[in-house]
Design a protein around this motif. Structure first.
Motif, mmCIF file in Angstrom:
data_model
loop_
_atom_site.group_PDB
_atom_site.id
_atom_site.type_symbol
_atom_site.label_atom_id
_atom_site.label_comp_id
_atom_site.label_asym_id
_atom_site.label_seq_id
_atom_site.Cartn_x
_atom_site.Cartn_y
_atom_site.Cartn_z
ATOM 1 N N ASP A 281 0.830 -1.207 0.000
ATOM 2 C CA ASP A 281 0.000 0.000 0.000
ATOM 3 C C ASP A 281 0.871 1.267 0.000
ATOM 4 O O ASP A 281 0.598 2.244 -0.702
ATOM 5 N N GLN A 282 1.956 1.277 0.815
ATOM 6 C CA GLN A 282 2.857 2.437 0.886
ATOM 7 C C GLN A 282 3.575 2.652 -0.432
ATOM 8 O O GLN A 282 3.793 3.791 -0.873
ATOM 9 N N LEU A 283 3.963 1.554 -1.072
ATOM 10 C CA LEU A 283 4.600 1.683 -2.381
ATOM 11 C C LEU A 283 3.640 2.282 -3.396
ATOM 12 O O LEU A 283 4.037 3.112 -4.238
ATOM 13 N N ALA A 284 2.369 1.921 -3.309
ATOM 14 C CA ALA A 284 1.381 2.474 -4.234
ATOM 15 C C ALA A 284 1.211 3.981 -4.019
ATOM 16 O O ALA A 284 1.134 4.761 -4.981
ATOM 17 N N ARG A 285 1.130 4.316 -2.713
ATOM 18 C CA ARG A 285 0.973 5.750 -2.426
ATOM 19 C C ARG A 285 2.214 6.528 -2.851
ATOM 20 O O ARG A 285 2.137 7.657 -3.359
ATOM 21 N N ALA A 286 3.408 5.963 -2.634
ATOM 22 C CA ALA A 286 4.642 6.628 -3.040
ATOM 23 C C ALA A 286 4.687 6.793 -4.541
ATOM 24 O O ALA A 286 5.108 7.842 -5.058
ATOM 25 N N SER A 287 4.252 5.808 -5.244
ATOM 26 C CA SER A 287 4.235 5.900 -6.713
ATOM 27 C C SER A 287 3.308 7.025 -7.169
ATOM 28 O O SER A 287 3.604 7.752 -8.116
ATOM 29 N N GLU A 288 2.177 7.137 -6.446
ATOM 30 C CA GLU A 288 1.230 8.200 -6.803
ATOM 31 C C GLU A 288 1.806 9.580 -6.500
ATOM 32 O O GLU A 288 1.684 10.514 -7.295
ATOM 33 N N ALA A 289 2.461 9.694 -5.316
ATOM 34 C CA ALA A 289 3.022 10.985 -4.913
ATOM 35 C C ALA A 289 4.176 11.403 -5.811
ATOM 36 O O ALA A 289 4.389 12.574 -6.084
ATOM 37 N N LEU A 290 4.963 10.446 -6.246
ATOM 38 C CA LEU A 290 6.138 10.755 -7.047
ATOM 39 C C LEU A 290 5.885 10.580 -8.542
ATOM 40 O O LEU A 290 6.831 10.549 -9.337
ATOM 41 N N ALA A 291 4.604 10.531 -8.860
ATOM 42 C CA ALA A 291 4.286 10.366 -10.280
ATOM 43 C C ALA A 291 4.789 11.572 -11.065
ATOM 44 O O ALA A 291 4.552 12.711 -10.701
ATOM 45 N N ALA A 292 5.524 11.394 -12.094
ATOM 46 C CA ALA A 292 6.111 12.451 -12.909
ATOM 47 C C ALA A 292 5.296 12.617 -14.177
ATOM 48 O O ALA A 292 5.476 11.881 -15.139
ATOM 49 N N ASP A 293 4.396 13.698 -14.107
ATOM 50 C CA ASP A 293 3.597 14.019 -15.287
ATOM 51 C C ASP A 293 4.448 14.901 -16.191
ATOM 52 O O ASP A 293 4.738 16.047 -15.844
ATOM 53 N N PRO A 294 4.920 14.429 -17.306
ATOM 54 C CA PRO A 294 5.806 15.211 -18.175
ATOM 55 C C PRO A 294 5.222 16.580 -18.537
ATOM 56 O O PRO A 294 5.934 17.590 -18.569
ATOM 57 N N ALA A 295 3.911 16.625 -18.799
ATOM 58 C CA ALA A 295 3.291 17.899 -19.178
ATOM 59 C C ALA A 295 3.322 18.879 -18.010
ATOM 60 O O ALA A 295 3.621 20.069 -18.166
ATOM 61 N N ARG A 296 3.001 18.362 -16.794
ATOM 62 C CA ARG A 296 3.014 19.220 -15.606
ATOM 63 C C ARG A 296 4.427 19.673 -15.293
ATOM 64 O O ARG A 296 4.658 20.847 -14.963
ATOM 65 N N LEU A 297 5.404 18.768 -15.378
ATOM 66 C CA LEU A 297 6.793 19.141 -15.122
ATOM 67 C C LEU A 297 7.255 20.206 -16.103
ATOM 68 O O LEU A 297 7.934 21.172 -15.716
ATOM 69 N N ASP A 298 6.880 20.070 -17.371
ATOM 70 C CA ASP A 298 7.272 21.065 -18.363
ATOM 71 C C ASP A 298 6.651 22.426 -18.046
ATOM 72 O O ASP A 298 7.298 23.465 -18.166
ATOM 73 N N ALA A 299 5.365 22.396 -17.614
ATOM 74 C CA ALA A 299 4.687 23.654 -17.284
ATOM 75 C C ALA A 299 5.344 24.338 -16.083
ATOM 76 O O ALA A 299 5.528 25.559 -16.049
ATOM 77 N N ILE A 300 5.693 23.494 -15.078
ATOM 78 C CA ILE A 300 6.347 24.056 -13.881
ATOM 79 C C ILE A 300 7.689 24.679 -14.243
ATOM 80 O O ILE A 300 8.022 25.794 -13.814
ATOM 81 N N GLU A 301 8.494 23.978 -15.011
ATOM 82 C CA GLU A 301 9.815 24.492 -15.374
ATOM 83 C C GLU A 301 9.694 25.769 -16.200
ATOM 84 O O GLU A 301 10.454 26.731 -16.010
ATOM 85 N N THR A 302 8.733 25.818 -17.110
ATOM 86 C CA THR A 302 8.539 27.025 -17.925
ATOM 87 C C THR A 302 8.181 28.218 -17.040
ATOM 88 O O THR A 302 8.737 29.314 -17.177
ATOM 89 N N ARG A 303 7.228 27.998 -16.112
ATOM 90 C CA ARG A 303 6.812 29.077 -15.212
ATOM 91 C C ARG A 303 7.971 29.531 -14.335
ATOM 92 O O ARG A 303 8.185 30.733 -14.140
ATOM 93 N N LEU A 304 8.747 28.584 -13.813
ATOM 94 C CA LEU A 304 9.866 28.921 -12.932
ATOM 95 C C LEU A 304 10.937 29.700 -13.683
ATOM 96 O O LEU A 304 11.453 30.708 -13.195
ATOM 97 N N PHE A 305 11.294 29.263 -14.882
ATOM 98 C CA PHE A 305 12.325 29.957 -15.652
ATOM 99 C C PHE A 305 11.851 31.351 -16.051
ATOM 100 O O PHE A 305 12.623 32.314 -16.018
ATOM 101 N N ASP A 306 10.581 31.475 -16.436
ATOM 102 C CA ASP A 306 10.040 32.790 -16.802
ATOM 103 C C ASP A 306 10.021 33.741 -15.603
ATOM 104 O O ASP A 306 10.305 34.936 -15.732
ATOM 105 N N LEU A 307 9.686 33.197 -14.432
ATOM 106 C CA LEU A 307 9.652 34.013 -13.211
ATOM 107 C C LEU A 307 11.036 34.556 -12.899
ATOM 108 O O LEU A 307 11.214 35.752 -12.598
ATOM 109 N N ARG A 308 12.049 33.701 -12.972
ATOM 110 C CA ARG A 308 13.410 34.144 -12.671
ATOM 111 C C ARG A 308 13.932 35.114 -13.731
ATOM 112 O O ARG A 308 14.641 36.071 -13.412
ATOM 113 N N ALA A 309 13.580 34.887 -14.982
ATOM 114 C CA ALA A 309 14.010 35.803 -16.054
ATOM 115 C C ALA A 309 13.387 37.174 -15.861
ATOM 116 O O ALA A 309 14.037 38.224 -16.052
ATOM 117 N N LEU A 310 12.124 37.220 -15.455
ATOM 118 C CA LEU A 310 11.442 38.500 -15.219
ATOM 119 C C LEU A 310 12.076 39.245 -14.044
ATOM 120 O O LEU A 310 12.233 40.472 -14.069
#
Length: 554
Positions: A281-310
């Motif tokens: 059960d803990q492994l399942a929850r860990a997998s869910e928590a650490l799930a790497a959504d490529p689209a979400r990760l890309d959106a986060i990185e774009t927002r973070l880089f734009d924020l620092r550039a601004l």
């Protein structure tokens, strides 16, 4: 008031200690006796230029100490001493000391505290006025004429000063607003673009840290995905460890009653199944928590880089972008509303100026009225001083707007015309030496105590006159001495007879050494000195009788 004067090694004066009283004190003596030396010594103590030529020949240093009555609380002198941290004990005399070396070096002291020569001069100006034929200060300085006239007329320029200050303050705010508006207007396009950009991006305080944390978590999940999948395969599924444990538990359950050890093994196995299920059960929850959504990760990185550039673009920390956006929006709003703000400030300036003009106009009218009274008073003083052909006028002229000041809109200057039909001009430009001295005296009498220091010194103000004119000078000096200490160096017996105190300045020689001394005269000595002044070197009985008449007539 000057109470004492101590002189050491000044020209012909080796050592001299004098005490002074109030009223009129006269200093007399033959020409060349050293009267000017006495005044030079006092001038040195009052902050005049230190001339090494004053040091007595053969000595290394000269000194002069003058003592004055303690300054009254609330006076300009008391304020000046306090401002410069010069201690003044109540009831104790004010002591001024000046030393002068033969090589030209000098030191000044107020109440035994070292001070600058400039401060000494300022203090001296409040203590003593010295008037003579070549005086360029005091009554002859046009810069002081306005204050003298205001004091004579009892005018208070405080309202004008306050109105001028309010006007200048309002004008300063208006000019600052105009400069700020002009400067900001040049950046309007930039501000508008920046505000639009920041508003569209909508940065929030703490956003950088939140994005960075989420990005780090997703990157960690991406690294652990394969391991988690393998673990899920090993532990779960039909062939996984948990399935095997359950199968073993079921088989052991059938035979456990056959022996106690089998029952204990079954209990341990049941616990292992429970623990393994929790791990799954803990492994399942860990997998869910650490799930790497490529689209979400890309959106986060774009927002973070734009924020620092601004943030780098605007040279602020990322967390300060929201505050910067608000400030820029406010600045832009001020620019847009700037004209209305300027109009309000311009109205404030106009009102403050009108208040100043009204107060200054009232003061100008009061000055012109006081000038007429002073002119009339002077007319009554000139004739007895053999200046009946002269005319005196107090000019109160308007200043151009660029020269308006806290003291008003006027220029005040005392003017004279010495002959009928002659144009008016400043005193110093057209009066001869004797005339100038008498004009000074007439002004002092007409102005009474206005602007006067506690001690007034007149140096040979009666030069070139005699008879009734000298008598008139003596009478006026005596009148002045009713309100202040007056010391006069005189060659006139008519003036000398008016003195409440009489000091004789005389020169003596011993071999090659010449000294100047000062001797207070008693009544008999005064009579003899005035007789000498009347007759010359040989004092006659007639001169003594005339001296008696002069002394009895005062």
């Amino acid at each position: 008031m000057l109470t004492g004067l101590s002189i050491r090694n000044i020209v012909l004066i080796e050592a001299l200690d004098l005490a002074f009283d109030g009223g009129l004190t006269v200093l007399t003596g033959e020409t060349g006796a050293g009267k000017s030396i006495l005044l030079d010594a006092l001038g040195l103590a009052l902050g005049m230029r230190a001339d090494s030529g004053l040091v007595r020949a053969g000595t290394a240093q000269a000194s002069v100490t003058a003592s004055f009555e303690p300054p009254l609380p609330g006076t300009a002198l008391a304020a000046l001493l306090a401002e410069n941290e010069i201690a003044q004990e109540p009831g104790e005399p004010l002591l001024i000391r000046r030393t002068l070396k033969a090589d030209g070096g000098s030191r000044a002291f107020l109440n035994d505290q070292p001070c600058s020569a400039a401060l000494l001069k300022d203090v001296g100006a409040l203590l003593v006025e010295i008037h003579g034929q070549h005086d360029e200060r005091g009554l002859l300085n046009p810069r002081g004429h306005m204050d003298l006239l205001d004091a004579y007329g009892g005018m208070d320029s405080g309202a004008v000063r306050a109105a001028h200050g309010a006007w200048q303050t309002a004008q300063g705010r208006l000019e600052a607003a105009r400069e700020a508006l002009d400067s900001a207007a040049k950046e309007r396009d930039y501000l508008a673009h920046a505000v639009e950009e920041l508003s569209r991006f909508a940065p929030e305080p703490g956003e950088e840290e939140a994005l960075a944390s989420e990005r780090a978590a997703m990157q960690k999940g991406a690294r652990l995905t394969e391991d988690l999948a393998t673990l899920e395969t090993l532990l779960g599924g039909s062939d996984g460890a948990l399935s095997g444990l359950r199968q073993a538990a079921r088989r052991l359950d059938r035979i456990a009653p056959e022996h106690d050890l089998l029952a204990a093994a079954l209990a341990s196995l049941d616990r292992a199944v429970i623990e393994a299920a929790e791990a799954e059960d803990q492994l399942a929850r860990a997998s869910e928590a650490l799930a790497a959504d490529p689209a979400r990760l890309d959106a986060i990185e774009t927002r973070l880089f734009d924020l620092r550039a601004l943030a780098r673009k605007h040279q602020v920390a990322p967390d300060d972008l929201a505050d910067l956006s608000a400030r820029m929006a406010t600045q832009l709003a001020r620019i847009d509303a700037g004209e209305a703000g300027l109009a309000e400030l311009e109205d404030e300036v106009a009102q403050a100026r009108a208040a100043y003009e009204a107060a200054a106009q009232a003061l100008s009218e009061a000055r012109r009225a006081a000038a007429k009274r002073l002119d009339a008073a002077m007319a009554g003083e000139l004739a007895p001083l053999k200046l009946d052909a002269a005319r005196f006028r107090t000019d109160v002229e308007p200043l151009p707007e660029g020269q308006w000041r806290a003291s008003g809109r006027d220029r005040v200057e005392f003017m004279i015309s010495t002959n009928p039909g002659a144009p008016f001009a400043p005193l110093t430009k057209i009066a001869s030496g004797g005339e100038l001295s008498r004009f000074i005296l007439a002004l002092k009498v007409a102005l009474a105590a206005q602007g006067a220091a506690g001690t007034m010194i007149f140096d040979e103000i009666d030069r070139g006159v005699g008879g009734a004119v000298a008598g008139a000078i003596g009478e006026r000096l005596s009148r002045l001495a009713g309100g202040a200490q007056v010391i006069v160096v005189t060659h006139s017996p008519q003036v000398a007879a008016r003195g409440a105190g009489h000091l004789l300045i005389a020169k003596s020689s011993e071999g090659t050494i010449t000294r100047t001394g000062v001797h207070p005269l008693d009544e008999a000595e005064r009579r003899e000195e005035i007789a000498r002044m009347l007759s010359g070197a040989a004092v006659t009985d007639e001169a003594r009788a005339q001296a008696d008449r002069l002394l009895e007539g005062v």
